[in-house]
Write a protein that holds these residues in place. Structure first.
Motif, mmCIF file in Angstrom:
data_model
loop_
_atom_site.group_PDB
_atom_site.id
_atom_site.type_symbol
_atom_site.label_atom_id
_atom_site.label_comp_id
_atom_site.label_asym_id
_atom_site.label_seq_id
_atom_site.Cartn_x
_atom_site.Cartn_y
_atom_site.Cartn_z
ATOM 1 N N PHE A 95 76.371 27.441 95.402
ATOM 2 C CA PHE A 95 75.060 27.442 96.069
ATOM 3 C C PHE A 95 74.126 26.462 95.344
ATOM 4 N N ASP A 122 83.796 29.493 96.030
ATOM 5 C CA ASP A 122 82.963 30.197 97.017
ATOM 6 C C ASP A 122 81.953 29.227 97.619
ATOM 7 N N TYR A 146 74.521 35.683 87.098
ATOM 8 C CA TYR A 146 73.690 35.283 85.954
ATOM 9 C C TYR A 146 72.202 35.415 86.304
ATOM 10 N N SER A 155 70.889 34.160 89.141
ATOM 11 C CA SER A 155 70.560 32.978 89.937
ATOM 12 C C SER A 155 69.837 31.897 89.115
ATOM 13 N N GLY A 168 68.482 29.243 86.892
ATOM 14 C CA GLY A 168 68.038 29.307 85.496
ATOM 15 C C GLY A 168 68.776 30.356 84.666
ATOM 16 N N ARG A 196 77.955 30.170 88.919
ATOM 17 C CA ARG A 196 77.807 28.749 89.257
ATOM 18 C C ARG A 196 77.203 27.994 88.080
ATOM 19 N N THR A 197 77.676 26.800 87.854
ATOM 20 C CA THR A 197 76.973 25.840 87.007
ATOM 21 C C THR A 197 77.189 24.457 87.601
ATOM 22 N N TRP A 198 76.164 23.624 87.568
ATOM 23 C CA TRP A 198 76.345 22.226 87.975
ATOM 24 C C TRP A 198 76.400 21.345 86.724
ATOM 25 N N LYS A 199 76.754 21.959 85.594
ATOM 26 C CA LYS A 199 76.939 21.190 84.352
ATOM 27 C C LYS A 199 78.364 21.435 83.852
ATOM 28 N N ARG A 218 79.293 23.249 80.675
ATOM 29 C CA ARG A 218 79.107 24.707 80.544
ATOM 30 C C ARG A 218 80.322 25.502 81.023
ATOM 31 N N GLN A 229 82.318 28.034 78.873
ATOM 32 C CA GLN A 229 81.658 29.298 78.489
ATOM 33 C C GLN A 229 81.949 30.417 79.487
HETATM 34 N N1 LIG Z 1 76.499 35.847 99.920
HETATM 35 C C1 LIG Z 1 75.261 35.502 99.608
HETATM 36 O O1 LIG Z 1 74.278 35.814 100.326
HETATM 37 C C2 LIG Z 1 75.021 34.702 98.348
HETATM 38 C C3 LIG Z 1 73.708 34.538 97.874
HETATM 39 C C4 LIG Z 1 73.520 33.808 96.698
HETATM 40 C C5 LIG Z 1 74.620 33.282 96.033
HETATM 41 N N2 LIG Z 1 75.893 33.427 96.524
HETATM 42 C C6 LIG Z 1 77.082 32.859 95.819
HETATM 43 O O2 LIG Z 1 77.034 33.314 94.461
HETATM 44 C C7 LIG Z 1 77.105 32.194 93.578
HETATM 45 C C8 LIG Z 1 76.396 32.492 92.272
HETATM 46 O O3 LIG Z 1 75.019 32.728 92.467
HETATM 47 P P1 LIG Z 1 73.904 31.634 92.068
HETATM 48 O O4 LIG Z 1 74.509 30.290 92.183
HETATM 49 O O5 LIG Z 1 72.689 31.901 92.850
HETATM 50 O O6 LIG Z 1 73.509 31.975 90.590
HETATM 51 P P2 LIG Z 1 74.225 32.395 89.197
HETATM 52 O O7 LIG Z 1 75.654 32.012 89.162
HETATM 53 O O8 LIG Z 1 73.838 33.797 88.939
HETATM 54 O O9 LIG Z 1 73.393 31.499 88.168
HETATM 55 C C9 LIG Z 1 73.415 30.123 88.226
HETATM 56 C C10 LIG Z 1 72.378 29.581 87.261
HETATM 57 O O10 LIG Z 1 72.777 29.901 85.917
HETATM 58 C C11 LIG Z 1 72.648 28.741 85.126
HETATM 59 N N3 LIG Z 1 73.614 28.818 84.026
HETATM 60 C C12 LIG Z 1 74.954 28.887 84.077
HETATM 61 N N4 LIG Z 1 75.481 28.926 82.844
HETATM 62 C C13 LIG Z 1 74.428 28.874 81.975
HETATM 63 C C14 LIG Z 1 74.295 28.887 80.568
HETATM 64 N N5 LIG Z 1 75.359 28.937 79.783
HETATM 65 N N6 LIG Z 1 73.040 28.853 80.024
HETATM 66 C C15 LIG Z 1 71.952 28.803 80.830
HETATM 67 N N7 LIG Z 1 72.003 28.767 82.168
HETATM 68 C C16 LIG Z 1 73.228 28.813 82.736
HETATM 69 C C17 LIG Z 1 72.939 27.593 86.073
HETATM 70 O O11 LIG Z 1 72.335 26.413 85.607
HETATM 71 P P3 LIG Z 1 73.163 25.005 85.505
HETATM 72 O O12 LIG Z 1 73.677 24.690 86.864
HETATM 73 O O13 LIG Z 1 72.071 24.089 85.021
HETATM 74 O O14 LIG Z 1 74.248 25.238 84.503
HETATM 75 C C18 LIG Z 1 72.246 28.073 87.344
HETATM 76 O O15 LIG Z 1 70.870 27.712 87.354
HETATM 77 C C19 LIG Z 1 76.458 31.074 94.405
HETATM 78 O O16 LIG Z 1 76.679 29.794 93.837
HETATM 79 C C20 LIG Z 1 77.086 31.322 95.746
HETATM 80 O O17 LIG Z 1 78.407 30.815 95.786
HETATM 81 C C21 LIG Z 1 76.099 34.161 97.666
#
Ligand SMILES: NC(=O)c1ccc[n+]([C@@H]2O[C@H](COP(=O)([O-])OP(=O)(O)OC[C@H]3O[C@@H](n4cnc5c(N)ncnc54)[C@H](OP(=O)(O)O)[C@@H]3O)[C@@H](O)[C@H]2O)c1
Length: 305
Positions: free
Chosen positions: A28, A53, A231, A233, A235, A273-276, A279, A282
């Motif tokens: 995402f 995903d 994580y 979402s 940040g 998710r990470t776009w780095k 990371r 980890q």
């Molecule tokens: N079904 C639904 O309605 C729904 C809704 C939302 C999401 N999703 C799915 O769930 C996935 C995960 O949710 P999400 O992408 O919202 O958020 P997430 O995985 O909870 O968090 C992603 C955030 O964490 C940061 N991050 C990762 N590793 C880190 C680290 N070691 N230190 C600091 N920050 C770190 C990332 O930054 P960087 O990129 O800068 O590393 C990014 O900003 C989505 O990508 C999507 O596939 C589904």
């Protein structure tokens, strides 16, 4: 102290006999520069991820498809070793074929492993006059979200099921739902025209948001639960919680691994998710954790959604 285990090797059995990897790569909030999406997906698969995903909504399926083609060409993985999920957004509540066939074309695949109804909602399909793009969340003049009148959200699941059950159509391996509550699932089970129990329900779960009621209900019914925003979402606020940092030091794991352990010890799928790319290492391992630590993580106080 228990040993670190490889989360990319953990798989769950779905209620139709198929296998789903417990760790998936979330996609995402893709950066505008889609070459970053491609590079990250390639790096994730090279690091061991076997599950990606995505969704029509994310508008990154073409870049993911490009990444997959490159991985196949390089011989890094075969198609059957991967698990790809996509989703149907509520604008397509009664046009599932249109949404799904576009996703499949962009992903450049013959089939996907899992298609989810993204939300139990029905929005009208409106295009923006200036951009020509679909307005994913249409609002009226007062800024209220416009829901389709007299529409049943179960229609989307029914259309998905039709494709899934068609013996001559092999494009969908499993179907499921996302953001379904217990009441939504009860509605679905009550509908006599639906034969197929969803294989997966994808919902928001992270430290401080355990979602015990819906998780217990799904697990009793044999529905695998995937937790999104693990994580917290954008940040990664859940990774910054003092409890998660303390556990990371105490258990000798990265903060990401503490969260992955929380999910895998509860038999949940996790899709961080990470776009780095730096990371990615980890977010590959987990440990077996005692019940008390799981409860501590579930009950931690949070100030984000
Ligand atoms: N079904 C639904 O309605 C729904 C809704 C939302 C999401 N999703 C799915 O769930 C996935 C995960 O949710 P999400 O992408 O919202 O958020 P997430 O995985 O909870 O968090 C992603 C955030 O964490 C940061 N991050 C990762 N590793 C880190 C680290 N070691 N230190 C600091 N920050 C770190 C990332 O930054 P960087 O990129 O800068 O590393 C990014 O900003 C989505 O990508 C999507 O596939 C589904």
């Amino acid at each position: 102290m228990s040993e670190k285990l490889n989360a990319t090797k953990v798989n769950y059995k779905l209620n139709n006999g198929k296998t789903m990897p417990a760790l998936g790569f979330g996609t995402f909030c893709a950066p505008e520069d889609q070459s970053i999406v491609k590079d990250c997906v390639i790096a994730a698969v090279k690091a061991g991820y076997r599950h990606i995903d995505t969704a029509y909504l994310y508008q990154d399926e073409k870049a993911i498809g490009d990444a997959l083609q490159e991985l196949f060409k390089e011989g890094v993985v075969k198609r059957e070793e991967l698990f790809i999920t996509t989703k149907v957004w509520p604008n397509f509540w009664d046009k599932v074929e249109e949404s799904f066939s576009t996703s499949l074309k962009n992903l450049q695949l013959e089939y996907v492993d899992l298609v989810l109804q993204h939300w139990p909602l029905c929005y009208p399909k409106i295009t923006d006059n200036e951009t020509g793009y679909i307005v994913f969340t249409p609002t009226d003049d007062q800024g209220n979200i416009m829901e389709e009148k007299d529409a049943s959200y179960l229609e989307t699941y029914k259309q998905l099921e039709k494709i899934y059950l068609d013996e001559n159509d092999h494009r969908i391996r499993s179907i499921g739902v996302s953001n379904y509550t217990v009441d939504n699932l009860k509605d679905l089970f009550r509908d006599p025209t639906i034969q197929t129990c969803p294989s997966v329900n994808q919902i928001a779960i992270h430290p401080g948001k355990p979602q015990n009621e819906i998780v217990d209900y799904c697990q009793e019914k044999g529905i695998v639960v995937t937790g999104y925003t693990p994580y917290g979402s954008q940040g990664g606020p859940a990774l910054k919680l003092p409890l998660i940092k303390q556990l990371s030091e105490k258990l000798d794991m990265s903060v990401n691994e503490v969260v992955i352990s929380y999910f895998l010890n509860r038999n949940l799928v996790i899709i961080p998710r990470t776009w780095k790319t730096e990371r990615l290492p980890q977010s590959l391992h987990y440990k077996k954790l005692p019940k008390e630590i799981i409860e501590q993580i579930s009950n931690v106080k949070i100030d984000f959604e």
